[in-house]
Write a protein that holds these residues in place. Structure first.
Motif, PDB file in Angstrom:
ATOM      1  N   LEU A 121     -35.813  40.231 -18.167  1.00 27.07           N
ATOM      2  CA  LEU A 121     -35.907  41.362 -17.252  1.00 27.07           C
ATOM      3  C   LEU A 121     -35.421  40.978 -15.851  1.00 27.07           C
ATOM      4  N   GLU A 122     -35.641  39.712 -15.475  1.00 23.08           N
ATOM      5  CA  GLU A 122     -35.262  39.244 -14.139  1.00 23.08           C
ATOM      6  C   GLU A 122     -33.740  39.275 -13.928  1.00 23.08           C
ATOM      7  N   THR A 123     -32.970  39.326 -15.008  1.00 21.07           N
ATOM      8  CA  THR A 123     -31.516  39.412 -14.866  1.00 21.07           C
ATOM      9  C   THR A 123     -31.135  40.670 -14.099  1.00 21.07           C
TER      10      THR A 123
ATOM     11  N   LYS B  44     -24.634  37.007  -8.314  1.00 23.27           N
ATOM     12  CA  LYS B  44     -25.630  35.978  -8.637  1.00 23.27           C
ATOM     13  C   LYS B  44     -25.578  35.578 -10.105  1.00 23.27           C
ATOM     14  N   HIS B  45     -25.389  36.546 -10.991  1.00 21.60           N
ATOM     15  CA  HIS B  45     -25.391  36.268 -12.424  1.00 21.60           C
ATOM     16  C   HIS B  45     -23.984  36.215 -13.017  1.00 21.60           C
ATOM     17  N   GLY B  46     -22.969  36.316 -12.178  1.00 21.50           N
ATOM     18  CA  GLY B  46     -21.593  36.131 -12.633  1.00 21.50           C
ATOM     19  C   GLY B  46     -21.032  37.266 -13.463  1.00 21.50           C
ATOM     20  N   TYR B  47     -21.426  38.516 -13.139  1.00 26.15           N
ATOM     21  CA  TYR B  47     -20.909  39.660 -13.893  1.00 26.15           C
ATOM     22  C   TYR B  47     -19.699  40.270 -13.197  1.00 26.15           C
ATOM     23  N   GLU B  48     -18.728  40.650 -14.014  1.00 22.37           N
ATOM     24  CA  GLU B  48     -17.534  41.352 -13.544  1.00 22.37           C
ATOM     25  C   GLU B  48     -17.649  42.823 -13.928  1.00 22.37           C
ATOM     26  N   THR B  49     -17.278  43.713 -13.006  1.00 19.42           N
ATOM     27  CA  THR B  49     -17.251  45.142 -13.303  1.00 19.42           C
ATOM     28  C   THR B  49     -15.942  45.485 -14.001  1.00 19.42           C
ATOM     29  N   VAL B  50     -16.046  46.054 -15.187  1.00 25.24           N
ATOM     30  CA  VAL B  50     -14.872  46.381 -15.999  1.00 25.24           C
ATOM     31  C   VAL B  50     -14.698  47.894 -16.032  1.00 25.24           C
TER      32      VAL B  50
ATOM     33  N   PHE C 143     -25.780  55.080 -21.153  1.00 21.59           N
ATOM     34  CA  PHE C 143     -26.332  54.008 -20.330  1.00 21.59           C
ATOM     35  C   PHE C 143     -26.941  53.000 -21.300  1.00 21.59           C
ATOM     36  N   GLY C 144     -26.639  51.755 -21.148  1.00 25.56           N
ATOM     37  CA  GLY C 144     -27.220  50.778 -22.058  1.00 25.56           C
ATOM     38  C   GLY C 144     -26.988  49.357 -21.586  1.00 25.56           C
ATOM     39  N   TYR C 145     -27.864  48.479 -22.019  1.00 31.36           N
ATOM     40  CA  TYR C 145     -27.707  47.064 -21.679  1.00 31.36           C
ATOM     41  C   TYR C 145     -28.434  46.222 -22.713  1.00 31.36           C
ATOM     42  N   ASP C 146     -28.183  44.911 -22.656  1.00 34.18           N
ATOM     43  CA  ASP C 146     -28.788  43.990 -23.616  1.00 34.18           C
ATOM     44  C   ASP C 146     -30.246  43.764 -23.240  1.00 34.18           C
ATOM     45  N   THR C 147     -31.130  44.451 -23.944  1.00 36.72           N
ATOM     46  CA  THR C 147     -32.561  44.381 -23.618  1.00 36.72           C
ATOM     47  C   THR C 147     -33.189  43.053 -24.024  1.00 36.72           C
TER      48      THR C 147
END
Length: 385
Positions: free
Chosen positions: A305-307, A215-221, A297-301
């Motif tokens: 949030l809905e992402t 849905k959000h166009g992310y690729e698993t690397v 574990f980390g992500y762009d906060t």
């Protein structure tokens, strides 16, 4: 009795590392950390690291501390039971309780300093949020404790990250050897090997979380697709979640840590990358004894949030664990999220051996254990944290 030998920076080059995969993994992690010093890789840790060899079969890192009350919680009992605990009082969302509990923690902290609680040797301490154990027998436990009591007679001996789900026999061996099991936190367990551990709702939630990738166009690397140019972003994403959002008392891993882990594969990284090439999420895991856990574990906060970046990373990690046939130690935090997806809570303990210490130092640990069991555990269970 089992043979236990200790190596430090003066003779680590002489250690006969086991030739199996676990031995190679231990050497890749422990040897440079002893040679360079843990502070080379973690900005908020000061400790001496050594290597403990059991029967020439297992190599475990140990850390030795004196005071260092500002250390990350992974090698400072004071930070874990006082500084970090104070920070988490807001999670209770009970303002009337927060002030008296803060006073109680302050008092405990004064007592812990007087009792020199941070004069401690941690066994099997990889300086990660969760330490996984090899198969250790009761004889191994007795031999380790006896050797460390002789080498460090004025130090408490602590084994972090024990729980009765993964290590029931080891917990029993610790108690029989004279250790006290002091509650430290609640962790969550999911056996990804058996679909029956999840109900229909849990399976649907994970599938829905996976759907967010497309849905959000992310690729698993995967790990081997990452390169040194990605390291600053990986550090930033970890810091945004674990340091800025959660607590500065978590280990502050720096670029040298990530570079070492990426090159030597001491952890396995998986990232989420946008079509434009930006990495927005990162996880790093390792496995031992059929168990997988994720200290990174980390992500762009800053993203909405809905992402659902946390949800996507969790779904990716579930599939990794499932494909590897692992039990998944999900560590602590996000309790309701994990329960909804089939995880079960278990208490994690620190096994503390202090019978060889003066009464005033033993009494402090006994009081910490009493407060954790009578106040901490019931509060967290009542609030489902």
């Amino acid at each position: 009795m089992s043979t236990v030998v200790l190596y430090d920076a003066t003779n680590i080059g002489e250690l006969p590392w086991p030739k199996d995969e676990e031995g190679k993994a231990a050497q890749a992690w422990i040897e440079p950390w002893i040679q360079q010093g843990p502070e080379h890789y973690v900005d908020n840790i000061q400790t001496r690291m050594m290597a403990l060899v059991i029967e020439g079969q297992y190599v475990l890192p140990i850390t030795v501390n004196e005071q260092e009350y500002d250390n990350a919680y992974v090698c400072s009992p004071y930070t874990h039971y006082v500084s970090y605990a104070k920070q988490e009082l807001g999670m209770l969302k009970q303002p009337l309780l927060e002030r008296p509990l803060a006073w109680l923690l302050h008092g405990i902290g004064q007592g812990m300093k007087l009792a020199r609680c941070n004069r401690v040797v941690h066994v099997n301490n990889w300086l990660l949020s969760t330490n996984l154990y090899p198969h250790m027998t009761a004889e191994h436990v007795i031999a380790i404790i006896a050797m460390l009591q002789a080498r460090f007679p004025d130090y408490a001996i602590v084994f972090r990250s024990l729980n009765r789900c993964y290590y029931p026999e080891l917990c029993q061996s610790m108690e029989e050897a004279g250790c006290s099991l002091v509650p430290s936190r609640q962790i969550y367990h999911l056996d990804t090997r058996h679909s029956r551990t999840q109900n229909a709702k849990a399976r649907w939630l994970i599938k829905r979380d996976e759907g967010l990738l497309a849905k959000h166009g992310y690729e698993t690397v995967q790990h081997d697709e990452l390169n040194p140019a990605d390291i600053p972003r990986l550090v930033q994403l970890y810091n945004l979640l674990y340091i800025d959002k959660y607590s500065p008392y978590n280990p502050q891993f720096n670029e040298r840590f990530f570079a070492h882990a990426l090159a030597d594969k001491t952890l396995r990284f998986v990232a989420l990358r946008t079509a434009a090439g930006r990495i927005d999420g990162i996880l790093g895991y390792y496995c031992r004894g059929g168990i997988l856990t994720t200290p990174i574990f980390g992500y762009d906060t800053a993203l909405p949030l809905e992402t659902g970046l946390y949800r996507m990373l969790s779904a990716v990690l579930f599939r990794e664990a499932q494909q590897l046939g692992m039990q998944w130690n999900e560590s602590s935090g996000a309790a309701q999220f994990k329960r909804n997806r089939g995880a079960v809570g278990h208490w994690e303990y620190s096994a503390v051996m202090n019978r060889h210490l003066p009464t005033y130092r033993r009494s402090c640990w006994s009081f910490v254990s009493f407060v954790a069991n009578r106040i901490g555990v019931p509060l967290m269970e009542r609030n489902k944290l």
